[in-house]
Design a protein around this motif. Structure first.
Motif, PDB file in Angstrom:
ATOM      1  N   VAL A  35      31.989  45.699  46.736  1.00 20.93           N
ATOM      2  CA  VAL A  35      33.425  45.434  46.583  1.00 20.93           C
ATOM      3  C   VAL A  35      33.739  44.047  47.145  1.00 20.93           C
ATOM      4  O   VAL A  35      34.447  43.250  46.521  1.00 20.93           O
ATOM      5  N   LYS A  36      33.206  43.751  48.317  1.00 21.90           N
ATOM      6  CA  LYS A  36      33.449  42.456  48.952  1.00 21.90           C
ATOM      7  C   LYS A  36      32.873  41.316  48.103  1.00 21.90           C
ATOM      8  O   LYS A  36      33.502  40.265  47.952  1.00 21.90           O
ATOM      9  N   GLN A  47      35.101  40.711  45.116  1.00 22.91           N
ATOM     10  CA  GLN A  47      36.319  40.036  45.561  1.00 22.91           C
ATOM     11  C   GLN A  47      36.045  38.570  45.873  1.00 22.91           C
ATOM     12  O   GLN A  47      36.819  37.691  45.490  1.00 22.91           O
ATOM     13  N   TYR A  48      34.947  38.298  46.536  1.00 24.91           N
ATOM     14  CA  TYR A  48      34.587  36.926  46.897  1.00 24.91           C
ATOM     15  C   TYR A  48      34.400  36.078  45.643  1.00 24.91           C
ATOM     16  O   TYR A  48      34.924  34.966  45.551  1.00 24.91           O
ATOM     17  N   GLN A  65      35.625  36.611  42.652  1.00 23.29           N
ATOM     18  CA  GLN A  65      36.925  36.479  42.003  1.00 23.29           C
ATOM     19  C   GLN A  65      37.771  35.422  42.713  1.00 23.29           C
ATOM     20  O   GLN A  65      38.368  34.557  42.073  1.00 23.29           O
ATOM     21  N   HIS A  66      37.828  35.459  44.024  1.00 23.37           N
ATOM     22  CA  HIS A  66      38.623  34.496  44.788  1.00 23.37           C
ATOM     23  C   HIS A  66      38.113  33.072  44.609  1.00 23.37           C
ATOM     24  O   HIS A  66      38.918  32.148  44.455  1.00 23.37           O
ATOM     25  N   CYS A  90      36.107  37.474  34.868  1.00 21.08           N
ATOM     26  CA  CYS A  90      35.533  38.231  35.990  1.00 21.08           C
ATOM     27  C   CYS A  90      35.240  39.684  35.613  1.00 21.08           C
ATOM     28  O   CYS A  90      34.271  40.269  36.083  1.00 21.08           O
TER      29      CYS A  90
END
Length: 139
Positions: free
Chosen positions: A12-13, A16-17, A19-20, A114
């Motif tokens: 998950v992290k 997210q990383y 994507q950011h 993404c």
């Protein structure tokens, strides 16, 4: 069992990383950053909100949000107005609304990329699962 949970947390992290990073890079083309665009989104969703409310909405401390909104005001993207008592209300300027709109177009493209590995039904399932995980207790 803990290995699987840790792997899930890391996945998950990692998503997210990625994507950011992709969003931050692409948003620079329209003259903003992910943090700034997220603040503009929060102000647009709740015009007149206080820094405390907006900090919570953007997962920041009040101090961090205060510094960020100061930069946005210096760029004429946000306007701070006196509210009741000591409350300071936040509003988008027309220029801030333009940057927000440009950011929405960029984000739509980046997020489509993404999540392109997932068919629509899988994206809907993932969204449903994440909403369950982030729901307020008792909601």
């Amino acid at each position: 069992m803990h290995g699987e949970l840790q792997e899930l947390g890391r996945a998950v992290k990692q998503a997210q990383y990625r994507q950011h990073r992709a969003l931050d890079s692409a948003l620079s083309a329209v003259g903003t950053t992910l943090a700034q665009w997220d603040a503009l989104r929060a102000i647009d969703r709740a015009p007149g909100s206080s820094a405390r409310e907006l900090a919570a909405a953007t997962f920041q401390t009040e101090q961090s949000f205060g510094a960020l909104v100061g930069r946005l005001a210096a760029q004429s993207l946000v306007e701070r107005r006196p509210g009741r008592g000591r409350r300071i209300e936040h509003h988008l300027t027309p220029r801030g609304a333009q940057v927000l709109t440009a950011g929405h177009r960029v984000a739509d493209e980046v997020l489509a990329d993404c999540f392109s590995a997932l068919p629509g039904a899988d994206r809907a399932t993932l969204l449903g699962l994440l909403r369950r995980l982030t729901a307020e207790p008792g909601a």
